[in-house]
Motif scaffolding. Structure first.
Motif, short mmCIF file in Angstrom:
data_model
loop_
_atom_site.label_atom_id
_atom_site.label_comp_id
_atom_site.label_asym_id
_atom_site.label_seq_id
_atom_site.Cartn_x
_atom_site.Cartn_y
_atom_site.Cartn_z
N ARG A 1 -37.84 10.56 62.23
CA ARG A 1 -38.96 9.74 61.76
C ARG A 1 -38.53 8.67 60.76
NH1 ARG A 1 -44.10 13.84 60.77
NH2 ARG A 1 -44.31 14.54 62.95
N ARG B 1 -46.72 -5.40 64.04
CA ARG B 1 -45.32 -4.99 63.95
C ARG B 1 -45.09 -4.09 62.75
NH1 ARG B 1 -41.43 -9.51 66.35
NH2 ARG B 1 -42.85 -10.48 67.86
N GLU B 2 -43.97 -3.40 62.78
CA GLU B 2 -43.64 -2.52 61.66
C GLU B 2 -43.37 -3.35 60.42
OE1 GLU B 2 -40.61 1.18 60.64
OE2 GLU B 2 -40.49 0.14 62.56
N SER B 3 -43.98 -2.97 59.29
CA SER B 3 -43.84 -3.76 58.07
C SER B 3 -43.87 -2.83 56.86
CB SER B 3 -44.97 -4.79 57.98
OG SER B 3 -44.78 -5.65 56.89
N THR B 4 -43.71 -3.43 55.69
CA THR B 4 -43.77 -2.66 54.45
C THR B 4 -45.17 -2.76 53.86
OG1 THR B 4 -43.10 -4.58 53.12
CG2 THR B 4 -41.35 -3.17 53.99
N LYS C 1 -37.04 5.60 59.04
CA LYS C 1 -36.67 4.28 59.56
C LYS C 1 -35.17 4.06 59.47
CE LYS C 1 -37.61 -0.66 58.96
NZ LYS C 1 -38.35 -1.69 58.18
N THR D 1 -47.74 -6.06 53.75
CA THR D 1 -49.10 -5.97 54.30
C THR D 1 -50.13 -6.42 53.27
OG1 THR D 1 -48.43 -4.12 55.71
CG2 THR D 1 -50.79 -4.42 55.33
#
Length: 613
Positions: A147, A436-439, A149, A443
């Motif tokens: 899991r 999309r994947e972000s912090t 990243k 955000t």
């Protein structure tokens, strides 16, 4: 159109080739595995670009030699010039690094990508790397299923290296089998005709493969199997360099001005380098022989000599063009410009910016500033003032006082062309980024910037209503009415001037207290005007019907000012804002300051019993 035609054509050719030759199937499978390994490597490195790579990139581009070194080092480590180029385009387009810094990285990446040829020629074809690929593949899959990243990123890196190893293995096996049934070396050409023809072939292969690494793998394995002569392999390597420019050109089509300029510099660099290599290929081949002898490469080790040639002519290109980088940057800035279009086009929202959270936030922030600049111009014209008047130190009171006509602008059309269209692009881009994947921090910043964009739009909508009444009453023959509308125009013009100056200041000099001071001054001016208007109504110096319009227009000005201040609060330097956030003022404190200021100015007149709606 080209893509619609080329894909079916490629599929048909592949199906036919698979049916005709089992050896070709093995070669094609090796290429596919190699390219899939490169994709895995890119995904793996993206997992570690949330801050470290960006931080290094910013600190490594303030000098040209640093940019070159960064390009060489990063491409050598990642073995993916496409990823390095993609990140570089993102940062140049977002103006986080200079165009000269980006050019230096691209030039360095061209040298760094030659290390792939050394690895393939010196290790990949001389060691049974497929035996190492299997355990690496297993470990890569284990890490990729986690899991975390970072662990996923490590898994992608291991999978990438494993598939690269397997691809090289199958390519080698395929060409060795191919040699027994068909000999391509029979088609070898000598002289300048051979150089030009095989350069074109190398270029076409790279365009199809979209990877100079994959082309070099094909060239080296074909050379090792005797399917191509050494002289023709040199020309193929030159063609691979030329073909790599097509990839960045296609990628720059959807990018902004910075990306297009960087792509142009990349094309120019590769064309000049390839041209010199073609013209002096005999001299370069001699230089390769002499250098190979010095560093201990055997005279018949054509694989390593090909890798050496690939490095030498790229280094030669860097040596030739480095003294002219500053002139190249100036030429690109002068000749590659935006072409005017009907609807306002975004300047910073390009697909490459979506690759990392930091470039997404920076691109959106710059685009909201672009939107603010458009709104600034529209609001200035709505007040019948020129932009350069507000930008200057000219007296706004005099500029308003000596106005001879109200500008006949269509605020509705200007809003649609300059504001709404751009706001829609910003919202759509933020929505794409959020998928999309972000912090968490990115955000939150995107949410704040979306609200800032909405506030700017709301401010311009207020001008649509205000301009109608300015057109009717702004130059009224009734001196009292004219003075009130002059007050309204001066109030908003001063705020525009202050905000313009504030957004141009150095980040370290801007704090939220600066915004609070402007907000306090704006609210004080608004209250003063209402108090004066109440007094004029009481003494019947102005008709109630006109007073109603003035009150409504003052409310529009207050709303415009509040929205602009809200947007500016987001757009000012977040570093300075964070440092002094604890001493910024909230709405209650601003209200208390206003009351104290009003008391210091003297007793307020008694309010009228009823105010016209």
């Amino acid at each position: 159109m080209l893509k619609k035609i080329s894909l079916p054509l490629v599929l048909v050719i592949l199906i036919y080739a698979f049916w005709v030759s089992a050896d070709f199937t093995e070669i094609a499978a090796g290429i596919a595995l190699f390219m899939f390994g490169m994709l895995c490597l890119e995904e793996g490195f993206k997992a570690f670009t949330g801050g470290m790579l960006e931080g290094i990139l910013r600190k490594s581009t303030d000098r040209l030699w640093k940019s070159l070194a960064f390009g060489v080092t990063s491409t050598t480590l990642m073995q993916s010039s496409s990823l390095v180029s993609l990140i570089t385009v993102s940062f140049v387009s977002a103006e986080m690094i200079t165009l000269m810094g980006g050019i230096g990285i691209i030039m360095g990446a061209n040298i760094g990508t030659t290390t792939g040829a050394w690895l393939i020629a010196g290790l990949g074809l001389k060691v049974d790397i497929a035996s190492y690929a299997m355990p690496v593949l297993v470990f890569g899959m284990v890490f990729q299923m986690q899991r975390s990243k970072s662990l996923k990123g490590l898994g992608y890196l291991l999978l990438g290296f494993a598939f690269l190893f397997l691809g090289i293995h199958y390519m080698k096996e395929g060409f060795e089998s191919f040699q027994q049934s068909f000999d391509l070396s029979a088609f070898a050409m000598t002289g300048i005709a051979g150089v030009l023809v095989f350069t074109l072939i190398g270029m076409l292969i790279t365009i199809i493969m979209q990877s100079s690494h994959a082309t070099l793998l094909i060239i080296i394995t074909a050379l090792s199997a005797g399917q191509v002569s050494y002289e023709n392999a040199l020309a193929l390597a030159i063609g691979a360099n030329l073909g790599s420019t097509v990839t960045i050109v296609l990628g720059s089509i959807a990018s902004n001005l910075g990306g297009k300029r960087l792509a142009a510099s990349h094309v120019l660099f590769n064309v000049v380098t390839a041209s010199v290599a073609i013209v002096f290929i005999g001299q370069l081949a001699w230089l390769v022989d002499q250098t190979a002898d010095l560093i201990g490469i055997r005279a018949d080790d054509f694989l390593l000599k090909l890798a050496l040639f690939h490095t030498l002519f790229n280094v030669l290109g860097v040596v030739l063009l480095t003294p002219f980088v500053a002139r190249l940057e100036a030429w690109l800035l002068q000749h590659i410009q935006f072409k005017p279009q009907g609807m306002e086009q975004p300047q910073y929202l390009y697909p490459e910016a979506l690759e990392t959270p930091v470039t997404v936030v920076d691109a959106v922030k710059k685009e909201v500033l672009h939107l603010f600049d458009n709104a600034y111009g529209l609001l200035a014209h709505g007040l019948s003032l020129k932009r350069n008047t507000i930008d200057s130190q000219e007296s706004l009171t005099d500029a308003v006082k000596y106005t001879r006509r109200i500008f006949p602008i269509d605020v509705e059309d200007a809003y649609e062309e300059k504001i709404k269209s751009l706001h829609n692009e910003i919202i759509a881009f933020i929505a794409e980024a959020q998928m999309r994947e972000s912090t968490k921090a990115a955000t939150e910043k995107l949410y704040e910037l979306r609200e800032a964009s909405r506030a700017i739009v709301a401010a311009v909508k207020g001008m649509k209503h205000l301009h109608n009444n300015l057109s009717r009453h702004g130059l009224s023959s009734n001196l009292a009415v004219r003075e009130r509308y002059d007050q309204i125009r001066i109030h908003l013009a001063k705020l525009l001037r202050e905000l313009r100056q504030l957004l141009r200041e150095e980040p370290s000099e801007v704090t939220r207290l600066s915004i609070d001071a402007l907000r306090l001054a704006s609210q004080k001016a608004s209250r003063k005007m209402i108090d004066e208007l109440d007094e004029m109504i009481r003494h019947r110096r102005i008709a109630a019907s006109i007073a109603t319009s003035i009150l409504n227009d003052e409310a529009y000005v207050t709303n415009i000012g509040d929205n602009l201040l809200d947007a500016a609060s987001t757009l000012v330097s977040r570093r300075a804002a964070t440092q002094l956030e604890s001493i910024s003022l909230d709405e209650k404190e601003i209200e208390q300051l206003m009351d104290k200021t009003s008391q210091a100015d003297g007793p307020k007149p008694e309010p009228v019993e009823s105010r016209p709606e």
